[in-house]
Design a protein around this motif. Structure first.
Motif, PDB file in Angstrom:
ATOM      1  N   GLY A 204     100.551 -45.039  26.461  1.00 31.47           N
ATOM      2  CA  GLY A 204     100.662 -45.221  25.026  1.00 31.47           C
ATOM      3  C   GLY A 204     100.517 -44.190  24.308  1.00 31.47           C
ATOM      4  O   GLY A 204     101.043 -43.168  24.498  1.00 31.47           O
ATOM      5  N   GLY A 205      99.780 -44.056  23.165  1.00 30.01           N
ATOM      6  CA  GLY A 205      99.382 -42.900  22.352  1.00 30.01           C
ATOM      7  C   GLY A 205      98.246 -42.102  22.844  1.00 30.01           C
ATOM      8  O   GLY A 205      97.858 -41.319  22.035  1.00 30.01           O
ATOM      9  N   LYS A 206      97.572 -42.478  23.821  1.00 28.16           N
ATOM     10  CA  LYS A 206      96.392 -41.647  24.299  1.00 28.16           C
ATOM     11  C   LYS A 206      96.618 -40.848  25.471  1.00 28.16           C
ATOM     12  O   LYS A 206      97.359 -41.200  26.551  1.00 28.16           O
ATOM     13  N   ILE A 207      95.965 -39.711  25.710  1.00 26.99           N
ATOM     14  CA  ILE A 207      95.997 -39.040  26.903  1.00 26.99           C
ATOM     15  C   ILE A 207      94.691 -39.009  27.389  1.00 26.99           C
ATOM     16  O   ILE A 207      93.779 -38.943  26.814  1.00 26.99           O
ATOM     17  N   ILE A 208      94.699 -39.468  28.906  1.00 26.88           N
ATOM     18  CA  ILE A 208      93.521 -39.694  29.614  1.00 26.88           C
ATOM     19  C   ILE A 208      93.468 -38.614  30.756  1.00 26.88           C
ATOM     20  O   ILE A 208      94.386 -38.365  31.193  1.00 26.88           O
ATOM     21  N   THR A 209      92.073 -38.207  30.836  1.00 30.59           N
ATOM     22  CA  THR A 209      92.046 -37.335  32.100  1.00 30.59           C
ATOM     23  C   THR A 209      91.501 -38.173  33.120  1.00 30.59           C
ATOM     24  O   THR A 209      90.622 -38.557  33.033  1.00 30.59           O
ATOM     25  N   LEU A 210      92.169 -37.835  34.344  1.00 29.08           N
ATOM     26  CA  LEU A 210      91.777 -38.526  35.647  1.00 29.08           C
ATOM     27  C   LEU A 210      91.164 -37.334  36.546  1.00 29.08           C
ATOM     28  O   LEU A 210      91.944 -36.513  36.645  1.00 29.08           O
ATOM     29  N   PRO A 211      90.368 -37.766  37.505  1.00 30.47           N
ATOM     30  CA  PRO A 211      90.406 -36.779  38.562  1.00 30.47           C
ATOM     31  C   PRO A 211      91.156 -36.772  39.847  1.00 30.47           C
ATOM     32  O   PRO A 211      91.580 -37.850  40.040  1.00 30.47           O
ATOM     33  N   LYS A 212      91.546 -35.577  40.109  1.00 30.92           N
ATOM     34  CA  LYS A 212      92.781 -35.636  41.175  1.00 30.92           C
ATOM     35  C   LYS A 212      92.273 -36.306  42.191  1.00 30.92           C
ATOM     36  O   LYS A 212      93.096 -36.905  43.161  1.00 30.92           O
ATOM     37  N   GLY A 213      91.077 -36.329  42.762  1.00 36.06           N
ATOM     38  CA  GLY A 213      90.468 -37.119  43.893  1.00 36.06           C
ATOM     39  C   GLY A 213      90.796 -38.441  43.974  1.00 36.06           C
ATOM     40  O   GLY A 213      90.780 -39.275  44.808  1.00 36.06           O
ATOM     41  N   ASP A 214      90.987 -39.214  42.649  1.00 40.08           N
ATOM     42  CA  ASP A 214      91.348 -40.647  42.724  1.00 40.08           C
ATOM     43  C   ASP A 214      92.860 -40.948  43.191  1.00 40.08           C
ATOM     44  O   ASP A 214      93.040 -42.244  43.227  1.00 40.08           O
ATOM     45  N   PHE A 215      93.654 -39.949  43.469  1.00 38.62           N
ATOM     46  CA  PHE A 215      95.035 -40.318  43.832  1.00 38.62           C
ATOM     47  C   PHE A 215      95.174 -39.823  45.361  1.00 38.62           C
ATOM     48  O   PHE A 215      94.650 -38.814  45.808  1.00 38.62           O
ATOM     49  N   LEU A 216      96.113 -40.522  45.877  1.00 42.67           N
ATOM     50  CA  LEU A 216      96.541 -39.927  47.249  1.00 42.67           C
ATOM     51  C   LEU A 216      97.812 -39.338  47.089  1.00 42.67           C
ATOM     52  O   LEU A 216      99.087 -39.656  46.779  1.00 42.67           O
ATOM     53  N   LEU A 217      97.634 -37.876  46.913  1.00 45.88           N
ATOM     54  CA  LEU A 217      98.633 -37.049  46.683  1.00 45.88           C
ATOM     55  C   LEU A 217      99.046 -36.252  47.944  1.00 45.88           C
ATOM     56  O   LEU A 217      98.298 -36.043  48.987  1.00 45.88           O
ATOM     57  N   ASP A 218     100.677 -35.751  48.058  1.00 46.98           N
ATOM     58  CA  ASP A 218     100.882 -35.261  49.146  1.00 46.98           C
ATOM     59  C   ASP A 218     100.186 -33.826  49.441  1.00 46.98           C
ATOM     60  O   ASP A 218     100.167 -33.273  48.133  1.00 46.98           O
ATOM     61  N   LYS A 219     100.091 -33.553  50.361  1.00 47.09           N
ATOM     62  CA  LYS A 219      99.352 -32.248  50.758  1.00 47.09           C
ATOM     63  C   LYS A 219     100.074 -31.064  50.100  1.00 47.09           C
ATOM     64  O   LYS A 219      99.377 -30.018  49.621  1.00 47.09           O
ATOM     65  N   SER A 220     101.499 -31.252  50.026  1.00 48.02           N
ATOM     66  CA  SER A 220     102.231 -30.146  49.631  1.00 48.02           C
ATOM     67  C   SER A 220     101.960 -29.542  48.255  1.00 48.02           C
ATOM     68  O   SER A 220     102.290 -28.657  47.747  1.00 48.02           O
TER      69      SER A 220
END
Length: 53
Positions: free
Chosen positions: A35-51
């Motif tokens: 929406g109109g807000k920018i939120i900050t999330l810890p990267k550890g909350d996501f399953l990201l590709d190791k690359s």
């Protein structure tokens, strides 16, 4: 009226999906615009590709 001193406990365990625009990725946080807000999330909350690390 009966006096009940025990508070009612409600447990909620659910998942929601939100679509947003990734504005920035730093070492340990991801900044997402929803929406109109920018939120900050810890990267550890996501399953990201190791690359990406």
């Amino acid at each position: 009226m009966a006096a009940n001193s025990e508070p009612k406990k409600i447990d909620i365990n659910s998942t929601i999906s939100l679509k947003g625009i990734v504005k920035a990725i730093f070492n340990d946080t991801i900044h997402v615009q929803i929406g109109g807000k920018i939120i900050t999330l810890p990267k550890g909350d996501f399953l990201l590709d190791k690359s990406m690390n």
